[in-house]
Structure formats: C-alpha cells, structure tokens
Motif scaffolding. Structure first.
Motif, PDB file in Angstrom:
ATOM      1  N   ALA A 112     -47.319   4.015  60.806  1.00 12.63           N
ATOM      2  CA  ALA A 112     -46.706   3.514  62.095  1.00 12.63           C
ATOM      3  C   ALA A 112     -45.238   2.975  61.378  1.00 12.63           C
ATOM      4  N   VAL A 113     -44.113   3.696  61.977  1.00 13.76           N
ATOM      5  CA  VAL A 113     -42.891   3.269  61.808  1.00 13.76           C
ATOM      6  C   VAL A 113     -42.650   1.877  61.844  1.00 13.76           C
ATOM      7  N   ALA A 114     -43.180   1.143  62.787  1.00 18.84           N
ATOM      8  CA  ALA A 114     -42.860  -0.310  63.110  1.00 18.84           C
ATOM      9  C   ALA A 114     -43.418  -1.009  61.668  1.00 18.84           C
ATOM     10  N   SER A 115     -44.616  -0.531  61.301  1.00 19.68           N
ATOM     11  CA  SER A 115     -45.130  -1.575  60.326  1.00 19.68           C
ATOM     12  C   SER A 115     -44.259  -1.262  58.853  1.00 19.68           C
ATOM     13  N   LEU A 116     -43.638   0.141  58.771  1.00 21.52           N
ATOM     14  CA  LEU A 116     -42.867   0.185  57.506  1.00 21.52           C
ATOM     15  C   LEU A 116     -41.597  -0.471  57.621  1.00 21.52           C
ATOM     16  N   TRP A 117     -40.930  -0.523  58.766  1.00 23.26           N
ATOM     17  CA  TRP A 117     -39.848  -1.307  58.818  1.00 23.26           C
ATOM     18  C   TRP A 117     -39.935  -2.697  58.989  1.00 23.26           C
ATOM     19  N   LEU A 118     -40.844  -3.447  59.341  1.00 21.92           N
ATOM     20  CA  LEU A 118     -41.335  -4.594  59.352  1.00 21.92           C
ATOM     21  C   LEU A 118     -41.519  -4.988  57.797  1.00 21.92           C
ATOM     22  N   SER A 119     -42.081  -4.136  56.891  1.00 20.47           N
ATOM     23  CA  SER A 119     -42.417  -4.568  55.593  1.00 20.47           C
ATOM     24  C   SER A 119     -40.869  -4.599  54.943  1.00 20.47           C
ATOM     25  N   ILE A 120     -40.028  -3.610  54.995  1.00 20.85           N
ATOM     26  CA  ILE A 120     -39.083  -3.533  54.548  1.00 20.85           C
ATOM     27  C   ILE A 120     -38.021  -4.819  55.003  1.00 20.85           C
ATOM     28  N   ALA A 121     -38.259  -5.167  56.127  1.00 24.88           N
ATOM     29  CA  ALA A 121     -37.476  -6.184  56.510  1.00 24.88           C
ATOM     30  C   ALA A 121     -38.117  -7.885  55.835  1.00 24.88           C
ATOM     31  N   GLY A 122     -39.243  -7.750  55.551  1.00 26.68           N
ATOM     32  CA  GLY A 122     -40.150  -8.806  54.721  1.00 26.68           C
ATOM     33  C   GLY A 122     -39.522  -8.834  53.467  1.00 26.68           C
ATOM     34  N   ALA A 123     -39.466  -7.719  52.832  1.00 20.69           N
ATOM     35  CA  ALA A 123     -38.894  -7.697  51.338  1.00 20.69           C
ATOM     36  C   ALA A 123     -37.418  -8.047  51.233  1.00 20.69           C
ATOM     37  N   LEU A 124     -36.828  -7.548  52.355  1.00 18.38           N
ATOM     38  CA  LEU A 124     -35.181  -7.909  52.237  1.00 18.38           C
ATOM     39  C   LEU A 124     -35.171  -9.564  52.553  1.00 18.38           C
ATOM     40  N   ALA A 125     -35.932  -9.983  53.386  1.00 21.33           N
ATOM     41  CA  ALA A 125     -35.731 -11.330  53.677  1.00 21.33           C
ATOM     42  C   ALA A 125     -36.134 -12.288  52.426  1.00 21.33           C
ATOM     43  N   GLY A 126     -37.409 -11.607  51.695  1.00 24.41           N
ATOM     44  CA  GLY A 126     -37.452 -12.482  50.568  1.00 24.41           C
ATOM     45  C   GLY A 126     -36.494 -12.536  49.505  1.00 24.41           C
ATOM     46  N   VAL A 127     -35.550 -11.328  49.525  1.00 22.73           N
ATOM     47  CA  VAL A 127     -34.513 -11.264  48.629  1.00 22.73           C
ATOM     48  C   VAL A 127     -33.506 -12.126  49.017  1.00 22.73           C
ATOM     49  N   VAL A 128     -33.372 -12.267  50.296  1.00 25.70           N
ATOM     50  CA  VAL A 128     -32.121 -13.098  50.941  1.00 25.70           C
ATOM     51  C   VAL A 128     -32.439 -14.515  50.733  1.00 25.70           C
ATOM     52  N   PHE A 129     -33.888 -14.972  50.636  1.00 24.79           N
ATOM     53  CA  PHE A 129     -34.414 -16.309  50.398  1.00 24.79           C
ATOM     54  C   PHE A 129     -34.436 -16.565  48.866  1.00 24.79           C
ATOM     55  N   LEU A 130     -34.428 -15.743  48.025  1.00 21.29           N
ATOM     56  CA  LEU A 130     -34.491 -15.906  46.555  1.00 21.29           C
ATOM     57  C   LEU A 130     -32.697 -16.054  46.181  1.00 21.29           C
ATOM     58  N   ALA A 131     -31.972 -15.296  46.925  1.00 19.01           N
ATOM     59  CA  ALA A 131     -30.511 -15.389  46.665  1.00 19.01           C
ATOM     60  C   ALA A 131     -30.287 -16.625  47.213  1.00 19.01           C
ATOM     61  N   CYS A 132     -30.661 -17.248  48.197  1.00 15.84           N
ATOM     62  CA  CYS A 132     -30.113 -18.587  48.968  1.00 15.84           C
ATOM     63  C   CYS A 132     -30.728 -19.648  47.926  1.00 15.84           C
ATOM     64  N   GLY A 133     -31.937 -19.505  47.253  1.00 14.92           N
ATOM     65  CA  GLY A 133     -32.421 -20.644  46.498  1.00 14.92           C
ATOM     66  C   GLY A 133     -31.550 -20.482  45.336  1.00 14.92           C
ATOM     67  N   LEU A 134     -31.211 -19.525  44.713  1.00 12.46           N
ATOM     68  CA  LEU A 134     -30.108 -19.533  43.407  1.00 12.46           C
ATOM     69  C   LEU A 134     -28.860 -20.138  43.786  1.00 12.46           C
ATOM     70  N   VAL A 135     -28.353 -19.734  44.954  1.00  9.34           N
ATOM     71  CA  VAL A 135     -27.021 -20.401  45.413  1.00  9.34           C
ATOM     72  C   VAL A 135     -27.146 -21.843  45.392  1.00  9.34           C
ATOM     73  N   ALA A 136     -28.056 -22.197  46.083  1.00  5.17           N
ATOM     74  CA  ALA A 136     -28.210 -23.890  46.125  1.00  5.17           C
ATOM     75  C   ALA A 136     -28.780 -24.400  44.889  1.00  5.17           C
ATOM     76  N   GLU A 137     -29.306 -23.869  43.970  1.00  7.92           N
ATOM     77  CA  GLU A 137     -29.430 -24.388  42.728  1.00  7.92           C
ATOM     78  C   GLU A 137     -28.255 -24.402  41.728  1.00  7.92           C
ATOM     79  N   LYS A 138     -27.550 -23.274  41.990  1.00 11.92           N
ATOM     80  CA  LYS A 138     -25.779 -23.649  41.249  1.00 11.92           C
ATOM     81  C   LYS A 138     -25.125 -24.546  41.906  1.00 11.92           C
ATOM     82  N   LEU A 139     -25.357 -24.884  43.316  1.00  9.85           N
ATOM     83  CA  LEU A 139     -24.643 -25.940  43.923  1.00  9.85           C
ATOM     84  C   LEU A 139     -25.106 -27.128  43.437  1.00  9.85           C
ATOM     85  N   CYS A 140     -26.282 -27.156  43.026  1.00 12.41           N
ATOM     86  CA  CYS A 140     -26.698 -28.623  42.409  1.00 12.41           C
ATOM     87  C   CYS A 140     -26.539 -28.921  41.123  1.00 12.41           C
TER      88      CYS A 140
END
Length: 161
Positions: A112-140
């Motif tokens: 189903a196209v919906a499940s594929l796009w939701l999984s892609i969105a979950g993977a991209l959100a994980g990358v965003v969370f990873l990047a935010c963690g690295l930026v915050a770590e650099k700030l500290c």
C-alpha cells in the motif's frame, strides 16, 4: 564527555535496519500484519529534535559568553547527555525505518502506498532527530582547554616575533 562517534551511529543504523527488516519478514511469514510506522512517530521525532536543540541554545550562549546568566552545570550535563541519546536513538529509528522500506520494496506484491510513504517519513524523521541531537551536542561542547595534559599546546603566534 566525548562526542558521539560516527561509527557508533552507523552501527546503530545498521542494527535498526536489520531489525526492521527481520521483524517485518517474521510477521509476514507468520501471517500477521506487518508494522506500518505511524505518522505520529514522525511528528513526535521532529518535535523532540526541536526541543533538544532549543534546550542546548542557552548553554551554547553561556559557553560563548553572550549570556551573562550562569548556567547550572548539572543542567548542562543533562542536556549534553540528552543530545547524545537523541543522536543514537535517531540513528536507530532511521535504520529501522529504512529496513521497513527495504522490506516493502523487496516484495513481489506492491505494498500500500500509504504504508510505504509512512515508513519513508519515519526514516527521514529519524535522520532529522539524529541531526538535531548532533547539533545540540555540538552546542554543548566546551572549547579546548590548553592546560589539559591530554590536549596539545597551541602553536606560538609567529607574526609577533
């Protein structure tokens, strides 16, 4: 505290991807419905990443000296540990989402196209969370202390001699 190593993040992403793929294969082979990552996961990860960065900004200002209000060192350490944990969890979830996407794309029957796009969105959100963690770590991160025996002394300024 040392900064998060890239190898650690890559290994967590690989473990998450493997786990996501194997869980989906196990569920499908036992006749159960496969896991579709919900949209609320993606929204929550992006919001949590923004919160982590916003918690690190006052600490970065205090380190640079632009904020004259003192920062509690325990608070700073908690935010630094939160940033490190955020980067690791983001890597793990990005790998998990990528594993689910690989599983969905590797099937002979089109998912189903919906499940594929939701999984892609979950993977991209994980990358965003990873990047935010690295930026915050650099700030500290504190600037290097040249009186520390583990750090090399700076080179002398030869322009003045």
């Amino acid at each position: 505290m040392r900064r998060t190593r890239p190898l650690t993040l890559v290994l967590l992403a690989v473990v998450g991807g493997f786990a996501g793929f194997v869980i989906e294969v196990g569920l499908a082979s036992s006749g159960r419905p496969i896991i579709a990552l919900p949209l609320s996961l993606s929204i929550t990860l992006v919001a949590a990443g923004a919160i982590v960065v916003s918690l690190a900004v006052p600490i970065a200002r205090a380190i640079r000296g632009t904020n004259q209000a003192p920062i509690n060192p325990f608070r700073a350490m908690r935010v630094a540990v939160l940033a490190k944990a955020s980067s690791m969890v983001g890597s793990l979830i990005a790998g998990l989402g990528a594993g689910v996407v690989v599983y969905l794309l590797s099937r002979a029957v089109i998912p189903a196209v919906a499940s594929l796009w939701l999984s892609i969105a979950g993977a991209l959100a994980g990358v965003v969370f990873l990047a935010c963690g690295l930026v915050a770590e650099k700030l500290c991160t504190l600037p290097p202390d040249y009186g520390d025996p583990d750090r090399p002394e700076p080179l002398p300024d030869r322009r003045r001699s």
